[in-house]
Motif scaffolding. Structure first.
Motif, PDB file in Angstrom:
ATOM      1  N   GLY A 197       0.815  -1.206   0.000  1.00  0.00           N
ATOM      2  CA  GLY A 197       0.000   0.000   0.000  1.00  0.00           C
ATOM      3  C   GLY A 197       0.845   1.251   0.000  1.00  0.00           C
ATOM      4  O   GLY A 197       0.569   2.213  -0.744  1.00  0.00           O
ATOM      5  N   ALA A 198       1.892   1.264   0.801  1.00  0.00           N
ATOM      6  CA  ALA A 198       2.780   2.429   0.850  1.00  0.00           C
ATOM      7  C   ALA A 198       3.501   2.614  -0.476  1.00  0.00           C
ATOM      8  O   ALA A 198       3.603   3.736  -1.001  1.00  0.00           O
ATOM      9  N   VAL A 199       4.010   1.520  -1.049  1.00  0.00           N
ATOM     10  CA  VAL A 199       4.705   1.608  -2.339  1.00  0.00           C
ATOM     11  C   VAL A 199       3.750   2.098  -3.425  1.00  0.00           C
ATOM     12  O   VAL A 199       4.103   2.932  -4.265  1.00  0.00           O
ATOM     13  N   GLY A 200       2.530   1.578  -3.419  1.00  0.00           N
ATOM     14  CA  GLY A 200       1.557   1.989  -4.420  1.00  0.00           C
ATOM     15  C   GLY A 200       1.165   3.449  -4.285  1.00  0.00           C
ATOM     16  O   GLY A 200       1.014   4.160  -5.297  1.00  0.00           O
ATOM     17  N   ALA A 201       0.995   3.915  -3.062  1.00  0.00           N
ATOM     18  CA  ALA A 201       0.668   5.327  -2.843  1.00  0.00           C
ATOM     19  C   ALA A 201       1.806   6.227  -3.314  1.00  0.00           C
ATOM     20  O   ALA A 201       1.572   7.302  -3.887  1.00  0.00           O
ATOM     21  N   VAL A 202       3.036   5.785  -3.098  1.00  0.00           N
ATOM     22  CA  VAL A 202       4.194   6.543  -3.574  1.00  0.00           C
ATOM     23  C   VAL A 202       4.179   6.627  -5.105  1.00  0.00           C
ATOM     24  O   VAL A 202       4.422   7.693  -5.688  1.00  0.00           O
ATOM     25  N   ALA A 203       3.884   5.521  -5.774  1.00  0.00           N
ATOM     26  CA  ALA A 203       3.856   5.516  -7.241  1.00  0.00           C
ATOM     27  C   ALA A 203       2.776   6.452  -7.780  1.00  0.00           C
ATOM     28  O   ALA A 203       3.005   7.205  -8.734  1.00  0.00           O
ATOM     29  N   LEU A 204       1.598   6.410  -7.183  1.00  0.00           N
ATOM     30  CA  LEU A 204       0.542   7.334  -7.587  1.00  0.00           C
ATOM     31  C   LEU A 204       0.967   8.783  -7.375  1.00  0.00           C
ATOM     32  O   LEU A 204       0.666   9.664  -8.192  1.00  0.00           O
ATOM     33  N   ALA A 205       1.682   9.029  -6.284  1.00  0.00           N
ATOM     34  CA  ALA A 205       2.130  10.386  -5.983  1.00  0.00           C
ATOM     35  C   ALA A 205       3.163  10.867  -6.992  1.00  0.00           C
ATOM     36  O   ALA A 205       3.163  12.037  -7.399  1.00  0.00           O
ATOM     37  N   VAL A 206       4.048   9.976  -7.420  1.00  0.00           N
ATOM     38  CA  VAL A 206       5.033  10.349  -8.435  1.00  0.00           C
ATOM     39  C   VAL A 206       4.334  10.737  -9.734  1.00  0.00           C
ATOM     40  O   VAL A 206       4.676  11.735 -10.380  1.00  0.00           O
ATOM     41  N   GLY A 207       3.340   9.949 -10.119  1.00  0.00           N
ATOM     42  CA  GLY A 207       2.574  10.299 -11.303  1.00  0.00           C
ATOM     43  C   GLY A 207       1.870  11.634 -11.160  1.00  0.00           C
ATOM     44  O   GLY A 207       1.808  12.428 -12.111  1.00  0.00           O
ATOM     45  N   CYS A 208       1.349  11.892  -9.980  1.00  0.00           N
ATOM     46  CA  CYS A 208       0.689  13.168  -9.698  1.00  0.00           C
ATOM     47  C   CYS A 208       1.672  14.326  -9.844  1.00  0.00           C
ATOM     48  O   CYS A 208       1.347  15.379 -10.408  1.00  0.00           O
ATOM     49  N   ALA A 209       2.896  14.136  -9.348  1.00  0.00           N
ATOM     50  CA  ALA A 209       3.920  15.170  -9.474  1.00  0.00           C
ATOM     51  C   ALA A 209       4.281  15.413 -10.936  1.00  0.00           C
ATOM     52  O   ALA A 209       4.501  16.550 -11.352  1.00  0.00           O
ATOM     53  N   GLN A 210       4.349  14.337 -11.706  1.00  0.00           N
ATOM     54  CA  GLN A 210       4.624  14.487 -13.132  1.00  0.00           C
ATOM     55  C   GLN A 210       3.533  15.319 -13.806  1.00  0.00           C
ATOM     56  O   GLN A 210       3.826  16.189 -14.634  1.00  0.00           O
ATOM     57  N   ARG A 211       2.286  15.056 -13.437  1.00  0.00           N
ATOM     58  CA  ARG A 211       1.173  15.832 -13.997  1.00  0.00           C
ATOM     59  C   ARG A 211       1.316  17.309 -13.624  1.00  0.00           C
ATOM     60  O   ARG A 211       1.138  18.198 -14.466  1.00  0.00           O
ATOM     61  N   GLY A 212       1.660  17.590 -12.375  1.00  0.00           N
ATOM     62  CA  GLY A 212       1.815  18.965 -11.938  1.00  0.00           C
ATOM     63  C   GLY A 212       2.931  19.675 -12.688  1.00  0.00           C
ATOM     64  O   GLY A 212       2.772  20.832 -13.118  1.00  0.00           O
ATOM     65  N   LEU A 213       4.067  19.006 -12.857  1.00  0.00           N
ATOM     66  CA  LEU A 213       5.181  19.620 -13.574  1.00  0.00           C
ATOM     67  C   LEU A 213       4.828  19.847 -15.042  1.00  0.00           C
ATOM     68  O   LEU A 213       5.108  20.919 -15.600  1.00  0.00           O
ATOM     69  N   ASP A 214       4.222  18.849 -15.669  1.00  0.00           N
ATOM     70  CA  ASP A 214       3.843  18.980 -17.084  1.00  0.00           C
ATOM     71  C   ASP A 214       2.906  20.174 -17.292  1.00  0.00           C
ATOM     72  O   ASP A 214       3.071  20.958 -18.234  1.00  0.00           O
ATOM     73  N   MET A 215       1.922  20.287 -16.403  1.00  0.00           N
ATOM     74  CA  MET A 215       0.973  21.397 -16.505  1.00  0.00           C
ATOM     75  C   MET A 215       1.675  22.739 -16.342  1.00  0.00           C
ATOM     76  O   MET A 215       1.386  23.707 -17.061  1.00  0.00           O
ATOM     77  N   THR A 216       2.593  22.796 -15.399  1.00  0.00           N
ATOM     78  CA  THR A 216       3.269  24.056 -15.095  1.00  0.00           C
ATOM     79  C   THR A 216       4.172  24.491 -16.240  1.00  0.00           C
ATOM     80  O   THR A 216       4.195  25.674 -16.623  1.00  0.00           O
ATOM     81  N   VAL A 217       4.915  23.555 -16.785  1.00  0.00           N
ATOM     82  CA  VAL A 217       5.797  23.877 -17.913  1.00  0.00           C
ATOM     83  C   VAL A 217       4.973  24.346 -19.112  1.00  0.00           C
ATOM     84  O   VAL A 217       5.319  25.343 -19.773  1.00  0.00           O
ATOM     85  N   ALA A 218       3.883  23.638 -19.407  1.00  0.00           N
ATOM     86  CA  ALA A 218       3.040  24.031 -20.539  1.00  0.00           C
ATOM     87  C   ALA A 218       2.458  25.428 -20.336  1.00  0.00           C
ATOM     88  O   ALA A 218       2.434  26.251 -21.260  1.00  0.00           O
ATOM     89  N   TYR A 219       2.009  25.699 -19.111  1.00  0.00           N
ATOM     90  CA  TYR A 219       1.430  27.014 -18.816  1.00  0.00           C
ATOM     91  C   TYR A 219       2.475  28.118 -18.936  1.00  0.00           C
ATOM     92  O   TYR A 219       2.195  29.219 -19.437  1.00  0.00           O
ATOM     93  N   SER A 220       3.694  27.833 -18.495  1.00  0.00           N
ATOM     94  CA  SER A 220       4.748  28.852 -18.534  1.00  0.00           C
ATOM     95  C   SER A 220       5.127  29.222 -19.965  1.00  0.00           C
ATOM     96  O   SER A 220       5.671  30.306 -20.201  1.00  0.00           O
ATOM     97  N   LYS A 221       4.841  28.335 -20.907  1.00  0.00           N
ATOM     98  CA  LYS A 221       5.120  28.645 -22.310  1.00  0.00           C
ATOM     99  C   LYS A 221       4.010  29.492 -22.936  1.00  0.00           C
ATOM    100  O   LYS A 221       4.249  30.239 -23.894  1.00  0.00           O
ATOM    101  N   ASP A 222       2.796  29.346 -22.390  1.00  0.00           N
ATOM    102  CA  ASP A 222       1.644  30.044 -22.969  1.00  0.00           C
ATOM    103  C   ASP A 222       1.344  31.382 -22.300  1.00  0.00           C
ATOM    104  O   ASP A 222       0.873  32.316 -22.954  1.00  0.00           O
ATOM    105  N   ARG A 223       1.602  31.476 -21.000  1.00  0.00           N
ATOM    106  CA  ARG A 223       1.245  32.678 -20.251  1.00  0.00           C
ATOM    107  C   ARG A 223       2.250  33.788 -20.527  1.00  0.00           C
ATOM    108  O   ARG A 223       3.460  33.595 -20.352  1.00  0.00           O
TER     109      ARG A 223
END
Length: 332
Positions: A197-223
């Protein structure tokens, strides 16, 4: 420890990502969490039937793929990136608990059902009750630890517990253990469920962080501010670089923990505690930066940054908060 991916693992990640990019956009996520079911049942069925994600860590003799926890974690990371509301983690934890603590008859009966995509839930009971159980009200296969016994429960009074992060479905259970069937020993099942459960929660969190970074980089190019994209400003470049460092450190910790648990490393518990402690706080920082760098729009319901923020904090506490895992580390 070689943390590089094999050709088969790379293909698995690519396939899952392609499906999620097509079928799990923001609109689909929001529709799923607002639905009566509370999750994306069609997406879950497709991923189980066409890719076999629920069967990855189930042995072949029980109709599984016979892969390992590592492959399941790679899939969880992709599900985290898409913020996909599907019961992968709860079903994985249930299957691992059954493998660790149930007798051979119970394994032969329950594991093929989990491999086929029936939703699993695992809980530890105290006086017949359990709180904050992942996907409790969705479970087709419900396994609980009560005292020294591992029990299969045919039915339970499961209640959905509304939470801030609606992409993770939590519930509470009330179980009449007199009507349950003993299928094995609780101790090894609980130990394995806690690790996975702990390992799985960590993996989901890493994916969540990737989503946050991807969104931020894309926004920084458009804004655009002062006639220039904000991503061209040195100070913001530094902040996004720091987000990337946190993400890559978290991914290394996640994969390292998955390999340690999958291989039976005697120090696996320590590795998992370290990973959950670090990643829980690192991903919260990435999520906070995601909100900050998007500005005020990021805290509104209309913007996905708030989904990233809520999930990051929810995953930081699921299967143990960072300070709890630090306290569990045994240092020389």
């Amino acid at each position: 420890m070689d943390l590089s991916l094999s050709e088969e693992q790379t293909e698995l990640v690519s396939t899952v990502r392609a499906v999620l990019d097509k079928r799990c956009d923001s609109r689909a996520v929001r529709a799923a969490i607002a639905s009566e079911a509370g999750y994306d049942a069609d997406l879950w069925r497709f991923l189980c039937e066409q890719i076999g994600i629920a069967a990855l860590a189930v042995p072949e003799e029980h109709d599984g793929v016979g892969a390992s926890l590592v492959e399941a974690v790679l899939v969880l990371e992709e599900l985290g990136r898409a913020l996909a509301p599907v019961p992968m983690l709860s079903s994985l934890v249930t299957a691992e608990a059954v493998l660790a603590g149930a007798d051979s008859d119970a394994q032969a009966r329950l594991l093929p059902r989990l491999a086929a995509g029936e939703v699993g839930a695992f809980a530890v009971l105290v006086d017949g009750h359990a709180r904050v159980v992942l996907d409790a009200d969705l479970a087709d296969v419900l396994v609980v630890a009560s005292g020294a016994d591992l029990l299969e429960v045919p039915g339970a009074a499961a209640t959905w517990t509304p939470s801030m992060d609606q992409t993770l479905r939590l519930g509470s259970l009330t179980v009449d253990t007199a009507g349950a069937t003993r299928i094995g020993s609780a101790a090894p099942a609980v130990e394995r469920a806690d690790l996975v459960g702990a390992v799985g929660a960590v993996a989901l969190a890493v994916g969540c962080a990737q989503r946050g970074l991807d969104m931020t980089v894309a926004y920084s190019k458009d804004r655009v501010q002062f006639g220039r994209p904000i991503g061209s400003f040195q100070a913001l470049k530094h902040r996004m670089a720091e987000m990337l460092v946190l993400l890559e450190m978290s991914r290394s910790a996640s994969w390292g923990a998955a390999y340690a648990v999958a291989s039976g490393d005697p120090e696996a518990g320590q590795v998992v505690h370290a990973a959950k402690s670090y990643v829980g706080e690192a991903v919260a920082r990435v999520a906070a930066e995601t909100v900050q760098m998007h500005g005020g729009i990021a805290i509104t319901w209309e913007h996905d940054a708030h989904l990233v923020f809520k999930r990051a904090h929810a995953l930081g506490r699921l299967f143990g908060a960072p300070h709890e895992h630090r306290a569990a580390l045994v240092l020389p």
